[in-house]
Design an enzyme around this catalytic site. Structure first.
Site, short mmCIF file in Angstrom:
data_model
loop_
_atom_site.label_atom_id
_atom_site.label_comp_id
_atom_site.label_asym_id
_atom_site.label_seq_id
_atom_site.Cartn_x
_atom_site.Cartn_y
_atom_site.Cartn_z
CD GLU A 291 53.67 -18.67 56.38
OE1 GLU A 291 52.70 -19.00 57.19
OE2 GLU A 291 54.25 -17.56 56.60
CB CYS A 362 41.55 -45.37 79.39
SG CYS A 362 42.13 -46.85 79.43
N1 LLP Z 1 51.31 -21.01 58.11
C1 LLP Z 1 50.77 -20.73 59.77
C2 LLP Z 1 51.06 -19.48 60.37
C3 LLP Z 1 50.14 -21.64 60.12
O1 LLP Z 1 49.44 -21.39 61.30
C4 LLP Z 1 49.79 -23.03 59.66
C5 LLP Z 1 48.79 -23.81 60.18
C6 LLP Z 1 50.12 -22.97 58.26
C7 LLP Z 1 50.99 -22.08 57.50
C8 LLP Z 1 49.83 -24.20 57.36
O2 LLP Z 1 48.34 -24.35 57.23
P1 LLP Z 1 48.11 -25.58 56.40
O3 LLP Z 1 48.37 -25.13 54.87
O4 LLP Z 1 48.43 -26.79 56.90
O5 LLP Z 1 46.36 -25.47 56.24
N2 LLP Z 1 45.90 -29.27 63.50
C9 LLP Z 1 44.69 -29.04 62.45
C10 LLP Z 1 45.42 -27.79 61.69
C11 LLP Z 1 46.14 -26.81 62.28
C12 LLP Z 1 46.80 -25.65 61.47
C13 LLP Z 1 47.62 -24.73 62.25
N3 LLP Z 1 48.38 -23.65 61.32
C14 LLP Z 1 44.21 -29.96 61.73
O6 LLP Z 1 44.48 -31.10 61.99
O7 LLP Z 1 43.41 -29.47 61.01
#
Ligand code: LLP
Length: 402
Positions: A291, A362
């Site tokens: 994922e 702000c």
């Molecule tokens: N699968 C699940 C169950 C997840 O919770 C997430 C991300 C992913 C896959 C994808 O993860 P990635 O490959 O994108 O690392 N807003 C935060 C990141 C939050 C990630 C949440 N879950 C940021 O901007 O760093």
């Protein structure tokens, strides 16, 4: 995190293979960013399809010859054009809400390749996903197993499920984006997993199809993945020994990108190591799911912004831009670093100075970059790099901004 530096303007921007200066003008692929800013106005997110496909190709190389499904974690960026790129490339999708499901279907995604993650799925979302015929629910608690079974039974269906297990491995990343440790709200405890699988197998409305884990995000080392795989394979052995076959193993997302001298493993290198372990432990023939979100889109996007005002001060000088924390929330939420570079090197007349780059919202927390050395004047454009993941998708209308 390394001290903030502003990348020196050169032809190559390390880690951003499809973003480069040509004749002193910043381009994404063959498109000059100043022309896009002129035509569409700012703030403006610009994405490179070639960069997304090239990031995807690294995973595809890693999985060559294997039964593997890449489910793009669309929370990273759910813009329809981005989803279309991955749908057309044959990807599945990892979703976390009914809204995301609607978007994938609108973008032409295949429902059977959708997996539904998240700790708080509502009954309405479960019904929506069952009606669409998604491939798998990644269930995160015992209570959710019971509710999902009830919802599916009432529809005369059996919901395909994996249970998300918490391997209790430290992903060595920012605490807000660690998810696989005890004390996180995600997944079920390793020691409860077998009992919950036996419970799931006994429920009339469920069909157990796999096992799932996800340990965190912006992971820049291989070791946490290798450790998590060991923990998950221990469970696969125990669950299958209890007579519950698992058709697939889902290893989640989390691979990091280069924001600022970060050196995550390449996706194909990481998977070479992981597949070697999988083979060594005798599970090489299992269907694999992953994922990834950030690693597919993060460095494919930039946010274009215009400098509105320079505000010199005794302690700090501010470069006030027309993008703000509502457009780019990562710095204010996680103290995240995004490189900020000029769009047109020739236009630069001003002297170099050190600025906090801030938006119009702000809040004192509305900053995009701190202590950045820039040679910039009002009216010029800047590009905030690595803005393809968790920027537009986390944007809000705070301050009633457009
Ligand atoms: N699968 C699940 C169950 C997840 O919770 C997430 C991300 C992913 C896959 C994808 O993860 P990635 O490959 O994108 O690392 N807003 C935060 C990141 C939050 C990630 C949440 N879950 C940021 O901007 O760093």
């Amino acid at each position: 995190m390394n001290p903030p530096v502003n990348p020196v303007a050169s032809a190559e921007l390390p880690g951003h293979p499809f973003v480069a200066y040509r004749d002193d003008a910043l381009h994404v692929e063959d498109v000059a960013l100043s022309a896009l800013a002129q035509t569409h106005g700012t703030p403006l997110f610009v994405y490179s399809k070639a960069a997304m496909l090239s990031a995807l190709a690294a995973y595809q190389r890693g999985f060559a010859g294997r039964d593997a499904q890449i489910c793009y974690a669309m929370k990273a960026n759910s813009s329809l054009g981005v989803l279309q790129v991955f749908a057309q490339a044959g990807c599945g999708f990892d979703i976390v809400s009914g809204g995301e499901l609607a978007r994938v279907l609108a973008a032409g995604g295949d429902a059977r390749k959708i997996i539904f993650s998240g700790v708080g799925k509502t009954r309405a979302e479960m019904r929506q996903a069952l009606t669409a015929g998604i491939g798998c629910f990644n269930v995160e608690s015992e209570a959710e197993l019971d509710v999902l079974s009830g919802v599916a039974s009432a529809m005369n269906l059996r919901a395909p499920v994996s249970i998300r297990v918490n391997p209790n491995v430290d992903p060595k990343t920012h605490p807000y984006i660690s998810t696989g440790l005890k004390g996180n709200k995600f997944g079920v405890a390793h020691e409860d997993a077998l009992r919950l699988y036996q419970h799931a197998a006994s429920l009339q409305g469920l069909q157990v199809v796999g096992i799932d884990c996800h340990i965190g995000s912006q992971i820049t080392e291989s070791t946490p993945y290798l450790d998590a795989m060991d923990r998950v394979l221990d469970l696969v052995a125990a669950i299958e020994a209890a007579g519950i076959p698992l058709a697939h193993i889902d290893f989640g997302g989390g691979l990091g990108i280069n924001y600022n001298d970060d050196t995550p493993p390449a996706a194909d290198d990481l998977w070479r190591q992981l597949l070697a372990k999988l083979d060594a432990r005798g599970y090489g023939g299992k269907k694999l799911m992953i994922e990834p979100g950030r690693s597919l889109v993060g460095n494919a996007g930039v946010c274009l912004t215009e400098v509105l005002y320079l505000k010199p001060g005794e302690q700090k000088s501010f470069c006030i831009i027309d993008a703000a924390m509502n457009d780019l929330p990562r710095p204010s939420l996680y103290q995240a670093f995004h490189a900020i570079v000029p769009v047109d090197l020739k236009a630069r007349q001003a002297a170099e100075a050190t600025y906090d780059v801030v938006g119009p919202v702000c809040e004192s927390g509305d900053w995009i970059g701190r202590d950045r050395v820039l040679q910039v004047a009002a009216g010029e454009h800047l590009a905030v790099l690595s803005a393809g993941a968790y920027c537009m998708s986390m944007a809000s209308n705070y301050n009633t901004r457009g």
